[in-house]
Scaffold this active site. Structure first.
Site, PDB file in Angstrom:
ATOM      1  N   HIS A  71       8.754  -4.588  -3.382  1.00  0.00           N
ATOM      2  CA  HIS A  71       9.445  -5.456  -4.344  1.00  0.00           C
ATOM      3  C   HIS A  71       9.882  -6.787  -3.723  1.00  0.00           C
ATOM      4  O   HIS A  71      11.026  -7.219  -3.880  1.00  0.00           O
ATOM      5  CB  HIS A  71      10.656  -4.738  -4.944  1.00  0.00           C
ATOM      6  CG  HIS A  71      10.299  -3.777  -6.036  1.00  0.00           C
ATOM      7  ND1 HIS A  71       9.955  -4.190  -7.307  1.00  0.00           N
ATOM      8  CD2 HIS A  71      10.209  -2.429  -6.044  1.00  0.00           C
ATOM      9  CE1 HIS A  71       9.691  -3.134  -8.061  1.00  0.00           C
ATOM     10  NE2 HIS A  71       9.831  -2.052  -7.314  1.00  0.00           N
ATOM     11  N   THR A  72       8.961  -7.430  -3.033  1.00  0.00           N
ATOM     12  CA  THR A  72       9.240  -8.777  -2.506  1.00  0.00           C
ATOM     13  C   THR A  72       8.384  -9.841  -3.167  1.00  0.00           C
ATOM     14  O   THR A  72       8.778 -10.996  -3.231  1.00  0.00           O
ATOM     15  CB  THR A  72       8.981  -8.831  -0.987  1.00  0.00           C
ATOM     16  OG1 THR A  72       7.649  -8.388  -0.731  1.00  0.00           O
ATOM     17  CG2 THR A  72       9.962  -7.961  -0.224  1.00  0.00           C
ATOM     18  N   ASP A  73       7.200  -9.464  -3.669  1.00  0.00           N
ATOM     19  CA  ASP A  73       6.256 -10.470  -4.154  1.00  0.00           C
ATOM     20  C   ASP A  73       6.784 -11.250  -5.341  1.00  0.00           C
ATOM     21  O   ASP A  73       6.537 -12.459  -5.463  1.00  0.00           O
ATOM     22  CB  ASP A  73       4.900  -9.832  -4.495  1.00  0.00           C
ATOM     23  CG  ASP A  73       5.002  -8.691  -5.501  1.00  0.00           C
ATOM     24  OD1 ASP A  73       6.056  -8.034  -5.579  1.00  0.00           O
ATOM     25  OD2 ASP A  73       4.002  -8.445  -6.207  1.00  0.00           O
ATOM     26  N   GLY A 161       0.126   5.416  -8.531  1.00  0.00           N
ATOM     27  CA  GLY A 161       0.791   4.461  -7.647  1.00  0.00           C
ATOM     28  C   GLY A 161      -0.173   3.573  -6.892  1.00  0.00           C
ATOM     29  O   GLY A 161       0.240   2.802  -6.030  1.00  0.00           O
ATOM     30  N   SER A 163      -2.212   1.439  -8.450  1.00  0.00           N
ATOM     31  CA  SER A 163      -2.378   0.277  -9.309  1.00  0.00           C
ATOM     32  C   SER A 163      -3.681   0.292 -10.093  1.00  0.00           C
ATOM     33  O   SER A 163      -4.543  -0.573  -9.950  1.00  0.00           O
ATOM     34  CB  SER A 163      -2.245  -1.028  -8.516  1.00  0.00           C
ATOM     35  OG  SER A 163      -1.861  -2.071  -9.391  1.00  0.00           O
ATOM     36  N   SER A 164      -3.783   1.264 -10.968  1.00  0.00           N
ATOM     37  CA  SER A 164      -4.940   1.345 -11.859  1.00  0.00           C
ATOM     38  C   SER A 164      -5.004   0.139 -12.786  1.00  0.00           C
ATOM     39  O   SER A 164      -6.097  -0.327 -13.127  1.00  0.00           O
ATOM     40  CB  SER A 164      -4.882   2.639 -12.680  1.00  0.00           C
ATOM     41  OG  SER A 164      -3.671   2.720 -13.417  1.00  0.00           O
ATOM     42  N   SER A 165      -3.847  -0.369 -13.201  1.00  0.00           N
ATOM     43  CA  SER A 165      -3.849  -1.523 -14.109  1.00  0.00           C
ATOM     44  C   SER A 165      -4.400  -2.764 -13.424  1.00  0.00           C
ATOM     45  O   SER A 165      -5.201  -3.509 -14.003  1.00  0.00           O
ATOM     46  CB  SER A 165      -2.440  -1.796 -14.642  1.00  0.00           C
ATOM     47  OG  SER A 165      -1.533  -2.041 -13.587  1.00  0.00           O
ATOM     48  N   ASP A 210      -0.363  -6.525  -6.324  1.00  0.00           N
ATOM     49  CA  ASP A 210      -1.364  -5.538  -6.713  1.00  0.00           C
ATOM     50  C   ASP A 210      -2.707  -6.205  -6.983  1.00  0.00           C
ATOM     51  O   ASP A 210      -3.751  -5.791  -6.482  1.00  0.00           O
ATOM     52  CB  ASP A 210      -0.909  -4.783  -7.960  1.00  0.00           C
ATOM     53  CG  ASP A 210       0.346  -3.963  -7.724  1.00  0.00           C
ATOM     54  OD1 ASP A 210       0.789  -3.865  -6.565  1.00  0.00           O
ATOM     55  OD2 ASP A 210       0.883  -3.419  -8.704  1.00  0.00           O
ATOM     56  N   TYR A 260      11.875  -1.358 -13.650  1.00  0.00           N
ATOM     57  CA  TYR A 260      11.150  -2.280 -12.776  1.00  0.00           C
ATOM     58  C   TYR A 260      11.627  -3.707 -13.000  1.00  0.00           C
ATOM     59  O   TYR A 260      11.832  -4.467 -12.060  1.00  0.00           O
ATOM     60  CB  TYR A 260       9.642  -2.184 -13.031  1.00  0.00           C
ATOM     61  CG  TYR A 260       9.064  -0.832 -12.746  1.00  0.00           C
ATOM     62  CD1 TYR A 260       9.166  -0.264 -11.481  1.00  0.00           C
ATOM     63  CD2 TYR A 260       8.405  -0.111 -13.731  1.00  0.00           C
ATOM     64  CE1 TYR A 260       8.637   0.981 -11.212  1.00  0.00           C
ATOM     65  CE2 TYR A 260       7.862   1.142 -13.471  1.00  0.00           C
ATOM     66  CZ  TYR A 260       7.980   1.679 -12.215  1.00  0.00           C
ATOM     67  OH  TYR A 260       7.458   2.915 -11.945  1.00  0.00           O
TER      68      TYR A 260
END
Length: 429
Positions: A71-73, A161, A163-165, A210, A260
């Site tokens: 959670h830095t991007d 987890g 990242s399929s999306s 991602d 999120y």
């Protein structure tokens, strides 16, 4: 010979096996599995679309693993990520109109027209929104688009987890680039267009990590300070005697978008106190000197999450240095430190309540791997997966113990994939 016969013949030749080995790793079992997978996909496209006279393309985009940089991007921080050898693959042919038809294994059929690229609220959270959003992003950036028929299969399972999306978005972008632009798009722009589709059309406020890892491939460190700066790194975890094992604790991400979003929002609230949009533009010493007023204005959780950002951003620098000098002990120290920070400061390991599968998986990994490997929450957190660096000789035991608790096939033993979005094969080669 029609496009299907040409492709099936090509898949049986030695160059195809070399291509599979590069994308998915060596091993007779892996090569045979992917030959079967691609062959079946070609046959599905033939059964569905009968596009014998068209050129047939096989396009792939990988899932990703976040090594460090939790959670830095989304606040312009630093990350270290890698593409993995699980992917979303499409057999695709162009159309003479702007219609898009996508048949994804296990999902409803998508049919839409690219004549209308406006945001549709009723499509939020659907694959159709991603297709429409990617197409609009490409048009905005001066690229050509058009219709296509695609049969899609993916072993980047939703909720894994990995990242399929992002894999799906990047694949759609690669399809349109392949069919109508000659597969010329820069990997950074491809990632940005995929993120645009997810943020604006799909309605999920994701960062760029991602999509960037999926688009770029390999092990990469990314600095999002201004324009993303992507630097490839070289380190073989398997060669060092370790496997990357992702454990799917089977916690659902459904209805967790507000959780999120709160991480990003609270970090940006802290940044706003200093007149900035993102925490990367705030000096750490500024933040430290104002913890009291920040706590009073935004509460303890927002302050703790900001602490995580500053610590994690520095930890990525240390991790990258450790990778470059092959210091495995320092790498693992930083991975464990990242996981502890995510658990205690970022607070994305569990939600209030009795169900805490991520916490249990992390505690089990710590018991098995302490002094031998590393473990941490993987990706967005709150539900989903953990990432573990497991000595090769312990992999079978580790997987057996985790799957005894979280169920059969809960573990993914992964390799780093050296290539991101790819045009794998074309029927006219």
């Amino acid at each position: 010979m029609d496009c299907y016969a040409q492709m099936l013949a090509q898949l049986k030749r030695p160059p195809a096996m070399e291509r599979f080995a590069r994308l998915y790793g060596h091993g007779e079992g892996k090569l045979a599995r992917h030959l079967t997978r691609y062959t079946q996909l070609v046959k599905v496209h033939e059964d569905l679309f009968h596009a014998n006279e068209k050129a047939l393309y096989l396009v792939s985009a990988p899932g990703r693993t976040e090594i460090i940089g939790n959670h830095t991007d989304h606040n312009n921080g630093r990350v270290l990520a890698a593409a993995v050898n699980l992917d979303c693959v499409a057999a695709v042919t162009p159309r003479d109109d702007n219609m898009v038809r996508v048949h994804s294994e296990g999902f409803p059929v998508i049919e839409l027209s690219l004549d209308d690229l406006s945001v549709r609220p009723e499509e939020e959270g659907t694959s159709a929104a991603l297709v429409r959003g990617v197409a609009h992003g490409m048009v905005k950036n001066g690229y050509k688009i058009g219709g296509f028929d695609a049969a899609v299969t993916s072993d980047v399972l939703g909720g894994s987890g990995l990242s399929s999306s992002a894999a799906y978005e990047v694949m759609i972008c690669a399809i349109l680039d392949t069919l109508y632009n000659g597969f010329v798009m820069d990997h950074i722009l491809r990632a940005q267009i995929a993120q645009y589709a997810e943020n604006v059309y799909f309605g999920k406020p994701s960062g760029l990590m991602d999509q960037m890892a999926s688009s770029t491939g390999g092990l990469v460190t990314i600095d999002f300070r201004a324009e993303p700066e992507v630097q490839p790194l070289s380190f073989g975890f398997n060669e060092a005697g370790y496997s990357l094992v992702v454990v799917n604790t089977r916690g659902s991400h459904d209805n967790l978008t507000p959780e999120y979003a709160s991480v990003r929002q609270e970090m940006q609230q802290i940044a706003g106190f200093f007149g900035e949009e993102v925490l990367r533009k705030v000096r750490p010493e500024q933040f430290q000197q104002n913890i009291g007023p920040l706590r009073e204005k935004f509460g303890e959780r927002a302050v703790l999450r900001a602490m995580h950002f500053f610590d994690e951003n520095e930890r990525v620098k240390q991790m990258v240095h450790a990778v470059r000098i092959n210091d495995l002990a320092a790498m693992f120290d930083n991975v464990i430190g990242s996981g502890e920070s995510s658990w205690m400061l970022l607070q994305n390991v569990h939600l209030p309540g009795i169900h805490q599968p991520l916490s249990l998986a992390l505690a089990m990994a710590a018991n098995m791997l302490r002094g031998k490997g590393a473990w941490r929450v993987h990706g967005g957190g709150f539900a989903g997966t953990t990432l573990n660096f497991v000595p090769n000789e312990m992999v079978d035991e580790f997987v057996a113990r985790m799957e005894a608790v979280f169920g059969e096939h809960a573990c993914y033993v992964l390799d780093v994939r050296p290539e991101g979005a790819a045009l794998v094969f074309t029927s006219h080669e």
